[in-house]
Design a protein around this motif. Sequence first.
Motif, mmCIF file in Angstrom:
data_model
loop_
_atom_site.group_PDB
_atom_site.id
_atom_site.type_symbol
_atom_site.label_atom_id
_atom_site.label_comp_id
_atom_site.label_asym_id
_atom_site.label_seq_id
_atom_site.Cartn_x
_atom_site.Cartn_y
_atom_site.Cartn_z
ATOM 1 N N UNK A 39 0.826 -1.212 0.000
ATOM 2 C CA UNK A 39 0.000 0.000 0.000
ATOM 3 C C UNK A 39 0.864 1.267 0.000
ATOM 4 N N UNK A 40 2.123 1.173 0.494
ATOM 5 C CA UNK A 40 3.016 2.325 0.458
ATOM 6 C C UNK A 40 3.419 2.675 -0.970
ATOM 7 N N UNK A 41 3.463 1.674 -1.821
ATOM 8 C CA UNK A 41 3.915 1.865 -3.203
ATOM 9 C C UNK A 41 2.836 2.558 -4.022
ATOM 10 N N UNK A 42 1.598 2.239 -3.751
ATOM 11 C CA UNK A 42 0.495 2.855 -4.491
ATOM 12 C C UNK A 42 -0.685 1.913 -4.532
ATOM 13 N N UNK A 43 -1.747 2.355 -5.182
ATOM 14 C CA UNK A 43 -2.934 1.497 -5.263
ATOM 15 C C UNK A 43 -2.646 0.270 -6.130
ATOM 16 N N UNK A 44 -3.110 -0.863 -5.669
ATOM 17 C CA UNK A 44 -2.914 -2.107 -6.413
ATOM 18 C C UNK A 44 -3.777 -2.090 -7.668
ATOM 19 N N UNK A 45 -3.266 -2.644 -8.744
ATOM 20 C CA UNK A 45 -4.060 -2.710 -9.982
ATOM 21 C C UNK A 45 -5.165 -3.755 -9.853
ATOM 22 N N UNK A 46 -6.119 -3.715 -10.748
ATOM 23 C CA UNK A 46 -7.180 -4.728 -10.721
ATOM 24 C C UNK A 46 -6.582 -6.134 -10.867
ATOM 25 N N UNK A 47 -7.171 -7.089 -10.190
ATOM 26 C CA UNK A 47 -6.639 -8.450 -10.199
ATOM 27 C C UNK A 47 -6.673 -9.103 -11.579
ATOM 28 N N UNK A 48 -7.592 -8.674 -12.433
ATOM 29 C CA UNK A 48 -7.709 -9.298 -13.748
ATOM 30 C C UNK A 48 -6.724 -8.722 -14.772
ATOM 31 N N UNK A 49 -6.031 -7.649 -14.448
ATOM 32 C CA UNK A 49 -5.045 -7.054 -15.358
ATOM 33 C C UNK A 49 -3.653 -7.588 -14.998
ATOM 34 N N UNK A 50 -3.279 -8.689 -15.638
ATOM 35 C CA UNK A 50 -2.040 -9.383 -15.272
ATOM 36 C C UNK A 50 -0.796 -8.558 -15.572
ATOM 37 N N UNK A 51 -0.797 -7.792 -16.627
ATOM 38 C CA UNK A 51 0.379 -6.987 -16.982
ATOM 39 C C UNK A 51 0.618 -5.902 -15.934
ATOM 40 N N UNK A 52 -0.437 -5.219 -15.544
ATOM 41 C CA UNK A 52 -0.303 -4.169 -14.531
ATOM 42 C C UNK A 52 0.043 -4.768 -13.175
ATOM 43 N N UNK A 53 -0.525 -5.936 -12.874
ATOM 44 C CA UNK A 53 -0.232 -6.598 -11.604
ATOM 45 C C UNK A 53 1.245 -6.988 -11.553
ATOM 46 N N UNK A 54 1.784 -7.507 -12.643
ATOM 47 C CA UNK A 54 3.196 -7.895 -12.686
ATOM 48 C C UNK A 54 4.094 -6.667 -12.548
ATOM 49 N N UNK A 55 3.731 -5.568 -13.200
ATOM 50 C CA UNK A 55 4.507 -4.328 -13.093
ATOM 51 C C UNK A 55 4.454 -3.787 -11.668
ATOM 52 N N UNK A 56 3.291 -3.883 -11.037
ATOM 53 C CA UNK A 56 3.141 -3.415 -9.660
ATOM 54 C C UNK A 56 3.992 -4.248 -8.714
ATOM 55 N N UNK A 57 3.985 -5.561 -8.892
ATOM 56 C CA UNK A 57 4.803 -6.441 -8.046
ATOM 57 C C UNK A 57 6.295 -6.159 -8.234
ATOM 58 N N UNK A 58 6.693 -5.870 -9.468
ATOM 59 C CA UNK A 58 8.099 -5.531 -9.730
ATOM 60 C C UNK A 58 8.465 -4.218 -9.038
#
Length: 156
Positions: A39-58
Amino acid sequence: MSEYINTLQSRKDEALSGVKSNPGASLKKILTDLPVRNKNVGPAPPKDDKAKKKAFEAECQRVRDVAAQCVLTVLCSIESSKIPNAVKELNEEERDTLMKFIYRGFGEREDVEEKGVTKKKAPYDCNILLKAHEEVIKAAGGNGPIIRTIHTRLEV
């Protein structure tokens, strides 16, 4: 660069400026709001958007890496003789968080070339890490910080 990384870097600079005169306060400053939560990094992307989720995890991992570098740099800047008092100034949660970063520091290696041969070396002073580890255990009065660190090792 994430806004949170900028915050961590500026906190590290402030902590390093006071590490000689007040190492306990410097440790407290750098450990504020750590370990890094997504949550410190920013809002998590939607769970169904795998590309954004992977970028967020990175990005979350990149922030954790910067946080570890900041904490370990400040810790290793403290004179060995001042570590016991600095650790005593920390509360239990801060000591547990510091212990997590100490273990991360033990595990990190970087490639260093010596005489034409590439070797893996520890980027941080392991003597300082061992001293801090010992003092955290003493301040806690037992192995609690080790157990809690092992339980939550993936946070840093």
